[in-house]
Scaffold this motif. Structure first.
Motif, mmCIF file in Angstrom:
data_model
loop_
_atom_site.group_PDB
_atom_site.id
_atom_site.type_symbol
_atom_site.label_atom_id
_atom_site.label_comp_id
_atom_site.label_asym_id
_atom_site.label_seq_id
_atom_site.Cartn_x
_atom_site.Cartn_y
_atom_site.Cartn_z
ATOM 1 N N ALA A 110 -36.303 -30.377 -18.240
ATOM 2 C CA ALA A 110 -37.208 -29.333 -17.713
ATOM 3 C C ALA A 110 -36.534 -27.996 -18.807
ATOM 4 C CB ALA A 110 -38.412 -28.677 -16.659
ATOM 5 N N ILE A 111 -35.938 -27.919 -18.242
ATOM 6 C CA ILE A 111 -34.711 -26.179 -18.608
ATOM 7 C C ILE A 111 -35.424 -26.701 -20.252
ATOM 8 C CG2 ILE A 111 -32.750 -24.767 -19.075
ATOM 9 C CD1 ILE A 111 -33.342 -24.886 -15.996
ATOM 10 N N GLY B 75 -38.701 -23.833 -27.565
ATOM 11 C CA GLY B 75 -38.951 -22.695 -28.066
ATOM 12 C C GLY B 75 -37.570 -23.000 -29.567
ATOM 13 N N LEU B 76 -37.144 -23.538 -29.638
ATOM 14 C CA LEU B 76 -35.802 -23.417 -30.694
ATOM 15 C C LEU B 76 -37.346 -24.243 -32.159
ATOM 16 C CD1 LEU B 76 -32.835 -24.319 -29.268
ATOM 17 C CD2 LEU B 76 -33.416 -22.384 -30.451
ATOM 18 N N THR C 194 -40.317 -24.258 -32.034
ATOM 19 C CA THR C 194 -40.915 -23.424 -32.821
ATOM 20 C C THR C 194 -40.778 -22.076 -33.916
ATOM 21 O OG1 THR C 194 -42.621 -23.847 -30.497
ATOM 22 C CG2 THR C 194 -43.154 -22.289 -31.031
ATOM 23 N N TYR C 195 -39.171 -21.843 -33.180
ATOM 24 C CA TYR C 195 -39.195 -20.417 -33.711
ATOM 25 C C TYR C 195 -38.687 -21.165 -35.449
ATOM 26 C CZ TYR C 195 -35.642 -17.770 -35.479
ATOM 27 O OH TYR C 195 -34.319 -16.881 -36.553
ATOM 28 N N MET C 196 -38.119 -22.507 -35.552
ATOM 29 C CA MET C 196 -37.598 -23.123 -36.747
ATOM 30 C C MET C 196 -38.431 -23.701 -37.188
ATOM 31 S SD MET C 196 -34.388 -25.816 -35.413
ATOM 32 C CE MET C 196 -34.830 -26.627 -36.568
ATOM 33 N N THR C 197 -40.113 -23.755 -36.988
ATOM 34 C CA THR C 197 -41.069 -23.758 -37.945
ATOM 35 C C THR C 197 -41.710 -22.526 -37.937
ATOM 36 O OG1 THR C 197 -41.087 -26.051 -36.077
ATOM 37 C CG2 THR C 197 -43.259 -25.079 -37.466
ATOM 38 N N ASN C 198 -41.740 -21.572 -37.289
ATOM 39 C CA ASN C 198 -42.436 -19.901 -38.056
ATOM 40 C C ASN C 198 -41.676 -19.551 -38.833
ATOM 41 O OD1 ASN C 198 -44.441 -20.565 -36.221
ATOM 42 N ND2 ASN C 198 -43.528 -18.910 -34.486
ATOM 43 N N GLU C 199 -40.192 -20.050 -39.101
ATOM 44 C CA GLU C 199 -39.483 -19.334 -39.948
ATOM 45 C C GLU C 199 -39.723 -20.260 -41.204
ATOM 46 O OE1 GLU C 199 -36.320 -17.356 -41.312
ATOM 47 O OE2 GLU C 199 -37.162 -17.491 -39.263
#
Length: 158
Positions: free
Chosen positions: A22-23, A30-31, A33-38
């Motif tokens: 789960a972690i 999270g990674l 999502t961050y890369m897509t936004n970047e």
């Protein structure tokens, strides 16, 4: 006694593996999502800069046509070169393609007050290949207040 100890710890390994999974899933999400936004921000910035270059090209084409009108004996802003309008206000749209013959965007040129003391040249660059967030448009304006004795217009970049 030893057997009782192992039976009570048998399920803890599965629980620890589930918690660790789960972690890892949360970190991976999270990674991603961050890369897509970047990537979206990088594309948007790239298209924003491209539209600025298209607007600059539009103004340059307007200045060149305005100067051509006076150097070629008053034959500027002709329909045969894609210009439309009359009474001192003319427009033209140029479609820009890349090396693969795909449309990158367009440049809209508007030249007003032709023949007046202060001609104005507006350029709008629109990038139509924007992958993230739709089309991007920027505009630039150039108003000439100083003309040479030959009525030529030049751009001053400060």
């Amino acid at each position: 006694m030893l057997r009782h100890r192992f039976q009570s710890q048998r399920g803890s390994l599965i629980t620890a593996a589930a918690v660790a999974s789960a972690i890892l899933a949360i970190i991976t999400t999270g990674l991603l999502t961050y890369m897509t936004n970047e990537a979206r921000l990088n594309y948007r910035s790239h298209y924003w800069n491209q539209s600025l270059h298209l607007a600059e090209a539009a103004v340059e084409a307007g200045v060149a046509e305005y100067n051509f009108q006076y150097t070629a004996g008053g034959s500027g802003f002709q329909g045969s070169r894609g210009w439309s309008g009359s009474s001192g206000t003319y427009t033209k749209t140029i479609t820009i393609t890349n090396g693969l013959n795909r449309v990158v965007g367009s440049a809209l040129i508007t030249v007003s007050n032709v023949g007046g003391a202060n001609p104005q040249i507006d350029g709008v660059g629109t990038v139509t290949t924007a992958t993230f967030g739709g089309n991007v448009a920027r505009s630039e304006e150039h108003t000439s207040e100083l003309q040479s004795p030959d009525h030529l217009v030049c751009r001053l970049l400060l």
